[in-house]
Design an enzyme around this catalytic site. Structure first.
Site, PDB file in Angstrom:
ATOM      1  N   GLY A  73      -0.039   1.535   9.597  1.00  0.00           N
ATOM      2  CA  GLY A  73       0.747   1.557   8.978  1.00  0.00           C
ATOM      3  C   GLY A  73       2.164   1.602   8.312  1.00  0.00           C
ATOM      4  N   ASN A 154       1.393   6.453  -2.441  1.00  0.00           N
ATOM      5  CA  ASN A 154      -0.291   7.136  -1.943  1.00  0.00           C
ATOM      6  C   ASN A 154      -0.084   8.487  -2.544  1.00  0.00           C
ATOM      7  OD1 ASN A 154       2.226   6.867  -0.472  1.00  0.00           O
ATOM      8  ND2 ASN A 154       1.460   8.718   0.183  1.00  0.00           N
ATOM      9  N   GLN A 182      -2.361   1.842   0.502  1.00  0.00           N
ATOM     10  CA  GLN A 182      -2.912   2.009   0.022  1.00  0.00           C
ATOM     11  C   GLN A 182      -3.571   0.569  -1.386  1.00  0.00           C
ATOM     12  OE1 GLN A 182      -4.425   5.493   0.172  1.00  0.00           O
ATOM     13  NE2 GLN A 182      -3.289   6.040   0.996  1.00  0.00           N
ATOM     14  N   SER A 202      -3.325  -0.566   7.074  1.00  0.00           N
ATOM     15  CA  SER A 202      -3.824  -0.100   7.958  1.00  0.00           C
ATOM     16  C   SER A 202      -4.945   0.574   7.560  1.00  0.00           C
ATOM     17  CB  SER A 202      -2.577   1.509   7.392  1.00  0.00           C
ATOM     18  OG  SER A 202      -3.366   2.479   8.643  1.00  0.00           O
ATOM     19  N   GLY A 203      -5.646  -0.014   8.859  1.00  0.00           N
ATOM     20  CA  GLY A 203      -7.484   0.096   9.093  1.00  0.00           C
ATOM     21  C   GLY A 203      -7.865   1.397   9.092  1.00  0.00           C
ATOM     22  N   HIS A 204      -6.467   2.532   9.136  1.00  0.00           N
ATOM     23  CA  HIS A 204      -7.582   3.577   9.143  1.00  0.00           C
ATOM     24  C   HIS A 204      -7.667   4.190   7.503  1.00  0.00           C
ATOM     25  CE1 HIS A 204      -4.526   6.607   8.272  1.00  0.00           C
ATOM     26  NE2 HIS A 204      -3.750   6.279   9.408  1.00  0.00           N
ATOM     27  N   THR A 240      -1.113  -4.831  25.284  1.00  0.00           N
ATOM     28  CA  THR A 240      -2.151  -5.147  25.231  1.00  0.00           C
ATOM     29  C   THR A 240      -3.163  -4.651  23.465  1.00  0.00           C
ATOM     30  OG1 THR A 240      -2.923  -4.879  27.512  1.00  0.00           O
ATOM     31  CG2 THR A 240      -4.550  -4.713  26.193  1.00  0.00           C
ATOM     32  N   CYS A 327       1.176  13.928   5.089  1.00  0.00           N
ATOM     33  CA  CYS A 327       2.496  13.810   6.044  1.00  0.00           C
ATOM     34  C   CYS A 327       3.786  15.386   5.144  1.00  0.00           C
ATOM     35  CB  CYS A 327       3.397  12.671   5.607  1.00  0.00           C
ATOM     36  SG  CYS A 327       2.738  11.319   5.669  1.00  0.00           S
TER      37      CYS A 327
HETATM   38  C1  LIG Z   1      -0.638   6.506   5.506  1.00  0.00           C
HETATM   39  C2  LIG Z   1       0.551   5.476   4.993  1.00  0.00           C
HETATM   40  C3  LIG Z   1       0.688   4.330   5.908  1.00  0.00           C
HETATM   41  C4  LIG Z   1       0.693   4.484   7.235  1.00  0.00           C
HETATM   42  O1  LIG Z   1       0.144   4.444   7.979  1.00  0.00           O
HETATM   43  P1  LIG Z   1      -0.433   5.095   8.874  1.00  0.00           P
HETATM   44  O2  LIG Z   1      -1.549   4.217   9.577  1.00  0.00           O
HETATM   45  O3  LIG Z   1      -0.946   5.893   9.417  1.00  0.00           O
HETATM   46  O4  LIG Z   1       0.126   4.758  10.012  1.00  0.00           O
HETATM   47  C5  LIG Z   1       2.152   3.981   5.068  1.00  0.00           C
HETATM   48  N1  LIG Z   1       2.387   3.481   4.077  1.00  0.00           N
HETATM   49  C6  LIG Z   1       1.688   4.440   3.402  1.00  0.00           C
HETATM   50  C7  LIG Z   1       1.588   4.494   1.532  1.00  0.00           C
HETATM   51  C8  LIG Z   1      -0.277   5.382   3.602  1.00  0.00           C
HETATM   52  O5  LIG Z   1      -0.434   5.741   2.936  1.00  0.00           O
END
Ligand SMILES: *Cc1c(COP(=O)(O)O)cnc(C)c1O
Length: 385
Positions: A73, A154, A182, A202-204, A240, A327
């Protein structure tokens, strides 16, 4: 290794789903080829990359060549904003409109652009944590290069009027980026219907591995290269590809599309249970709009409570939550998001974010409710003694 039994911090990161895990295993072990290679091992990897791109494009209702894989993200936000700023400043457009409670990936990118002469306008989000279209309408002028407003906040979980923002930006000929990190786990995203030009995922945050995300960029929008090197991602984002994480992202978005409604119903019931219990505690404030929200993020502020102590006490009971966002923890600054909805620094310091996933259960919500009530009582008693 860890004694967390109840994971209520899914806005910080999520566990990998079983289906995603199964999907990525071959690409960690046997099928480790470089997708740029010509031989069959490489072709297996490039087929996996193509398939992941197809799955992501279906999930977002867009074309495959509008998807660019990134590391997450943060990178997608940086890329989208910097690329648009760069291309629009050539046309003398130097105004960027955003909100006061964006993720730091957006805010700190904009801070850097401000130093380079861009004019950043921060729309208010009011007590309910939602931007107003009339404010945006007034802020858009001829020199506006970009509007970047997050889809879902978030920290407090409020949903922004993305569709109306998209429509207005289209009418006024302004590019619209949204951080949908989110939103993606809970809301069906349709970039066509909502007139979204660029979008970050964002995947995670949605049960895929860390290290992959995507940037959607509408065809016709000029996107400059972000990382220089080889020809990956149509020459715009070299390096890559992280095949296992990208495969996981495609699988996770597909799994979510198939289960979204069912999962949201379950999450709404859990969050109702938790809210009812939390609101029985005296001196509690529910943060953000009560209805325009995703069902998985809850945020409360407790009077006469230190959020950090609350998080540590919950941890002792095996519950993982956060105070502010991940954060901002580790420093004592109250969360910028809570400040932006007009909360006093004192109250913002007593905040607790509970973020759920489809893996949480009613039993966990009940246990949490009981533990929370006891801990608040104990912490307040300690404070007053
Ligand atoms: C977690 C988050 C990000 C950052 O994503 P990462 O994959 O951890 O770099 C950006 N924006 C929002 C709203 C998030 O919750």
């Amino acid at each position: 290794m860890n004694k967390t039994q109840i994971y209520f911090d899914n806005a910080a990161t999520t566990k990998i789903s079983d289906r995603v895990y199964e999907a990525i295993l071959p690409y960690i072990k046997e099928s480790y080829g470089n997708p740029s290679a010509l031989y069959s091992l490489g072709r297996e990897a490039s087929a996996a990359l193509r398939n992941a791109r197809l799955l992501c494009s279906k999930a977002l209702s867009c074309e495959q060549n509008e998807i660019f894989f990134t590391s997450g993200g943060t990178e997608s936000d940086n890329w989208a904003i910097k690329a648009v700023a760069e291309s629009m400043s050539g046309q003398g457009k130097k105004r960027i409109i955003t909100t006061a409670f964006e993720h730091h990936a957006v805010l700190n990118t904009l801070k850097e652009l401000a130093k380079k002469g861009f004019e950043i306008i921060y729309l208010p989000v009011y007590e309910n944590g939602i931007v107003r279209i009339e404010d945006l309408e007034k802020a858009i002028i001829d020199t506006t290069a970009l509007v970047t407003v997050m889809y879902v906040n978030n920290e407090i979980g409020t949903v922004q009027p993305v569709s109306e923002i998209g429509r207005l930006c289209r009418e006024r000929n302004v590019i619209f980026h949204t951080d949908a990190v989110q939103a993606a786990p809970h809301i069906k995203i349709d970039v066509e219907k909502d007139n979204i030009d660029l979008l970050s995922i964002s995947g995670h945050k949605l049960h895929a591995p860390k290290g992959a995300g995507l940037l959607y960029c509408r065809r016709g929008i000029e996107l400059s290269s972000f990382i220089k090197g080889g020809k990956q991602e149509r020459g715009l984002r070299a390096g890559t590809e992280n095949i296992p994480a990208i495969v996981g992202l495609g699988e996770a978005l597909t799994e979510i599309s198939e289960n979204r409604e069912e999962s949201n119903i379950k999450l709404a019931a859990l969050s109702k249970k938790i809210t009812c219990a939390a609101e029985k505690i005296t001196g509690v404030h529910f943060n953000g709009d009560r209805t325009k929200r995703i069902p998985s993020i809850l945020n409360f502020s407790f009077e006469d409570i230190e959020g950090e102590s609350l998080v540590l006490q919950l941890d002792l009971k095996g519950i993982a939550c956060s105070s502010g966002s991940a954060c901002t923890s580790g420093n004592n600054e109250p969360s910028h998001a809570l400040k932006s909805i007009g909360q006093s620094a004192e109250l913002a310091r007593g905040s607790l974010r509970i973020s759920l996933s489809r893996y949480n259960t009613a039993g966990e919500a009940e246990y949490f409710a009981q533990v929370l009530t006891d801990i608040i009582k104990k912490l307040r008693a300690m404070r007053n003694s």
